[in-house]
Design an enzyme around this catalytic site. Structure first.
Site, PDB file in Angstrom:
ATOM      1  N   PRO A 166      -9.128  -6.825 -32.003  1.00  0.00           N
ATOM      2  CG  PRO A 166     -10.162  -7.738 -32.949  1.00  0.00           C
ATOM      3  CD  PRO A 166      -8.964  -7.156 -33.030  1.00  0.00           C
ATOM      4  CB  SER A 167      -6.546  -9.770 -27.253  1.00  0.00           C
ATOM      5  OG  SER A 167      -6.229 -10.938 -26.972  1.00  0.00           O
ATOM      6  N   GLY A 168      -6.386 -11.923 -29.613  1.00  0.00           N
ATOM      7  CA  GLY A 168      -6.593 -13.746 -30.294  1.00  0.00           C
ATOM      8  C   GLY A 168      -6.806 -14.608 -29.105  1.00  0.00           C
ATOM      9  CB  THR A 169      -4.743 -14.562 -26.207  1.00  0.00           C
ATOM     10  OG1 THR A 169      -4.895 -13.288 -25.672  1.00  0.00           O
ATOM     11  CG2 THR A 169      -3.836 -15.071 -26.524  1.00  0.00           C
TER      12      THR A 169
ATOM     13  CB  SER B 286       3.746 -19.341 -23.268  1.00  0.00           C
ATOM     14  OG  SER B 286       4.212 -18.376 -23.041  1.00  0.00           O
TER      15      SER B 286
ATOM     16  CD  GLU C  92       4.295 -12.195 -31.640  1.00  0.00           C
ATOM     17  OE1 GLU C  92       3.328 -11.632 -32.664  1.00  0.00           O
ATOM     18  OE2 GLU C  92       4.351 -12.337 -30.254  1.00  0.00           O
ATOM     19  CB  ALA C  93       6.546  -5.451 -28.802  1.00  0.00           C
TER      20      ALA C  93
ATOM     21  CG  ASP D 190       8.163 -19.068 -26.419  1.00  0.00           C
ATOM     22  OD1 ASP D 190       7.415 -18.766 -25.417  1.00  0.00           O
ATOM     23  OD2 ASP D 190       6.701 -19.953 -26.794  1.00  0.00           O
TER      24      ASP D 190
HETATM   25  C1  16G Z   1      -0.136 -15.263 -28.505  1.00  0.00           C
HETATM   26  C2  16G Z   1       1.266 -15.676 -29.472  1.00  0.00           C
HETATM   27  C3  16G Z   1       1.895 -14.892 -29.494  1.00  0.00           C
HETATM   28  C4  16G Z   1       0.609 -13.060 -29.973  1.00  0.00           C
HETATM   29  C5  16G Z   1       0.233 -13.110 -28.223  1.00  0.00           C
HETATM   30  C6  16G Z   1      -0.812 -11.666 -28.736  1.00  0.00           C
HETATM   31  C7  16G Z   1       1.993 -17.528 -30.367  1.00  0.00           C
HETATM   32  C8  16G Z   1       3.041 -18.735 -29.749  1.00  0.00           C
HETATM   33  N1  16G Z   1       2.503 -16.876 -29.620  1.00  0.00           N
HETATM   34  O1  16G Z   1       1.052 -15.609 -27.004  1.00  0.00           O
HETATM   35  O2  16G Z   1       2.707 -14.468 -30.504  1.00  0.00           O
HETATM   36  O3  16G Z   1       1.623 -12.063 -29.374  1.00  0.00           O
HETATM   37  O4  16G Z   1      -1.176 -14.251 -29.080  1.00  0.00           O
HETATM   38  O5  16G Z   1      -1.491 -11.686 -27.572  1.00  0.00           O
HETATM   39  O6  16G Z   1       1.637 -17.900 -31.429  1.00  0.00           O
HETATM   40  P1  16G Z   1      -3.076 -11.241 -28.138  1.00  0.00           P
HETATM   41  O7  16G Z   1      -3.969 -11.195 -29.055  1.00  0.00           O
HETATM   42  O8  16G Z   1      -4.573 -11.474 -26.953  1.00  0.00           O
HETATM   43  O9  16G Z   1      -2.644  -9.996 -28.342  1.00  0.00           O
HETATM   44 ZN    ZN Z   2       5.985 -18.983 -23.860  1.00  0.00          ZN
END
Ligand code: 16G
Ligand code: ZN
Length: 543
Positions: free
Chosen positions: A508-511, A86, A379-380, A287
């Site tokens: 907590p961040s998910g990424t 992405s 989402e924002a 997206d």
């Molecule tokens: C991912 C999610 C997005 C979300 C982001 C939050 C999908 C396809 N993508 O990129 O929706 O805004 O994680 O990231 O679900 P964060 O947890 O690091 O804040």
């Molecule tokens: Zn994307």
């Protein structure tokens, strides 16, 4: 068959070994990491995609009874595998699976993905797990499967998707390789495939005879650029678009794209802010969408996901009213805690539309949107779409075709019908959202300034905090409140109370391995200060 498959899998594992010590979980965005560390996970995702398809055999086929009569009960449902990272940098990559309805992989399967990921390259252990899983899922190696693969423009993508393909093929899978596609295109394509194209075909819209304003688009040097060229040609009589960052020069998502613009609140490089009335950026897999323009005072003004919710909801409510359908329709806007407080306020108090708040992540928004006849979610960060119930679609169509209805009611229904046709209901789609936005601005006779003026954002600040263990932070109430560590929420409440219209939350961040802090208040200085105070307290309590 089993022995040969096992041998092939063993050979593939040898070819793309798992690096030692690597841990990769299937998160909100599927698997994502540096591209050179990913080949091994592609083997596992190929196998999983195949199993998922076997399990879903025929379930989503319309005319299933005919299929049955034809004794083809084993037609598998098509599962998508999208290779992309992405908006992340070019050197990253990732993969995620798409379920038969075009939606994200069912949450109950994420654990299988993570389990497969945690297994090392021992063929016996892996095979053992796969056999157990197949027994549990009541499928067999010989059952047919169909997997649709596509990928973005990253250099690493062709190889990674090829590994997915080879792994899936070991499990008796028919592969449809769409090669270069945007993420939303693959979601939509999977849905169409499984519905025998009754769900829709790729369509574009014609909002009316009026000319649309020119638009300059930053394509993030990604796959969207190639798809935009097609749109550009198809729509040339109606709408002039200019494509920048088309991948011929710059690097993917580097100082460009929707995420960059949203994060830094400034124009991307590679797109001259000249005479265009408006601009927009999409991200690397198309997206997400963010609009912007330069106002009369030469200030950069941005319109993010919240703005699309408001615009789409205004348009849809207006048309439902005109078509005399509004009274029977449950319409709702779905947001996350990141939505600007002013947007929430506007939707609830000015538009009289209810707002639901859910945790971050597209799957949560999408799921909630299904509760409504019209569920509008963004989402924002600019990812979002609108879901319509089948019942409403039928009613819109019947108004449109009812000869006894006055022309204005039929026209409104027709416009809604076209909107439904444009929008990609499977997932947020920057190109579909862009067309819908342009059509709405035109039909509502709204300039980009007018759109921005619908409400005024509260100033906000977002910060990242590095902590020892981000799982120490636990949240509730759609991530708006903390339950751990102890006292954190009380401290935040106390800080927030000092600021007029103050609001703050941490999650907590998910990424990434960090904690995110969000704050908003009536002035930028207050928002900054509040965010900083909350950051300090997070650091203090997670030491
Ligand atoms: C991912 C999610 C997005 C979300 C982001 C939050 C999908 C396809 N993508 O990129 O929706 O805004 O994680 O990231 O679900 P964060 O947890 O690091 O804040
Ligand atoms: Zn994307």
């Amino acid at each position: 068959m089993g022995e040969i498959a096992k041998e092939k899998l063993a050979a593939l594992l040898l070819e793309y070994p798992k690096p030692s010590g690597i841990i990769l979980g299937y998160g909100t965005a599927g698997f994502r990491a540096r591209a050179d560390t990913l080949p091994w996970i592609m083997i596992r995702i190929g196998l999983l995609a195949s199993l998922r398809s076997k399990v879903k055999k025929g379930e989503y086929r319309i005319f299933q009874f005919l299929v049955h009569i034809l004794n083809e009960i084993f037609i598998p449902a098509c599962i998508g595998a999208m290779v992309t990272a992405s908006h992340n940098p070019e050197h990253d990559n990732g993969v995620k699976l798409i379920d038969p309805f075009g939606e994200m992989l069912d949450q109950s399967w994420e654990i299988y993905a993570s389990n497969l990921s945690s297994l090392d390259d021992s063929i016996d252990a892996l095979w053992n797990y796969l056999e157990k899983l197949m027994t549990q899922l009541n499928v067999q190696l010989k059952d047919k499967a169909t997997v649709a693969i596509a990928y973005d423009t990253r250099q690493s993508s062709p190889l990674l998707s090829h590994i997915v393909q080879r792994a899936a093929e070991i499990f008796n899978t028919n592969i449809i390789n769409y090669e270069l596609m945007t993420t939303p295109q693959l979601h939509y394509t999977v849905r169409c495939y499984n519905d025998n194209e009754l769900y829709g075909r790729c369509t574009e819209m014609t909002p009316g005879a009026k000319h649309l304003e020119q638009l300059a688009i930053d394509a993030a040097n990604g796959i969207g650029a190639q798809k935009l060229v097609v749109l550009q040609q198809r729509l040339s009589d109606l709408f002039k678009i200019e494509i920048f960052n088309d991948g011929t020069q710059g690097r993917l998502n580097e100082k460009c794209g929707a995420d960059y613009v949203k994060l830094y609140q400034k124009a991307p490089e590679g797109l001259p802010l000249t005479n265009y009335p408006k601009y927009c950026s999409i991200d690397g897999d198309a997206d997400r969408l963010i609009y912007y323009f330069i106002d009369q005072n030469q200030h950069f003004r941005m319109l993010d996901g919240d703005r699309f919710s408001v615009l789409f909801a205004s348009f849809i409510s207006k048309k439902l009213k005109e078509a005399k359908l509004i009274d029977q329709v449950k319409i709702g806007v779905i947001q996350t805690a990141y939505a600007n407080g002013s947007s929430t306020n506007y939707v609830i108090n000015t538009m009289n539309v209810p707002v639901a708040c859910v945790p971050t992540g597209v799957k949560h928004l999408h799921h909630k949107a299904l509760d409504f006849d019209v569920g509008i979610y963004f989402e924002a960060n600019g990812h979002g779409t609108v879901l319509f119930s089948d019942d409403l679609k039928t009613r819109v169509k019947s108004v449109m075709e009812d000869e006894n209805r006055p022309d204005d009611e039929k026209l409104a229904a027709k416009q809604l019908h076209v909107f439904i046709d444009i929008i990609n209901e499977t997932v947020g789609d920057a190109l579909a959202d862009l067309l819908a936005t342009e059509a709405i601005l035109c039909l509502m006779n709204l300039s980009i300034e007018g759109w921005l003026d619908l409400y005024h954002d509260l100033p906000q600040r977002q910060l990242k905090v590095a902590v020892k263990d981000r799982t120490m932070i636990q949240t509730t109430d759609a991530e708006r409140r903390c339950t751990a560590p102890a006292h954190l929420q009380d401290c935040i409440d106390e800080l927030v109370s000092k600021y007029p219209s103050g609001r703050s939350f941490v999650r907590p961040s998910g990424t990434e391995d960090i904690v995110r802090v969000y704050a908003e208040a009536t002035t930028q200085a207050d928002a900054d200060q509040l965010a900083d105070e909350v950051r300090k307290i997070v650091q203090e309590l997670t030491k």
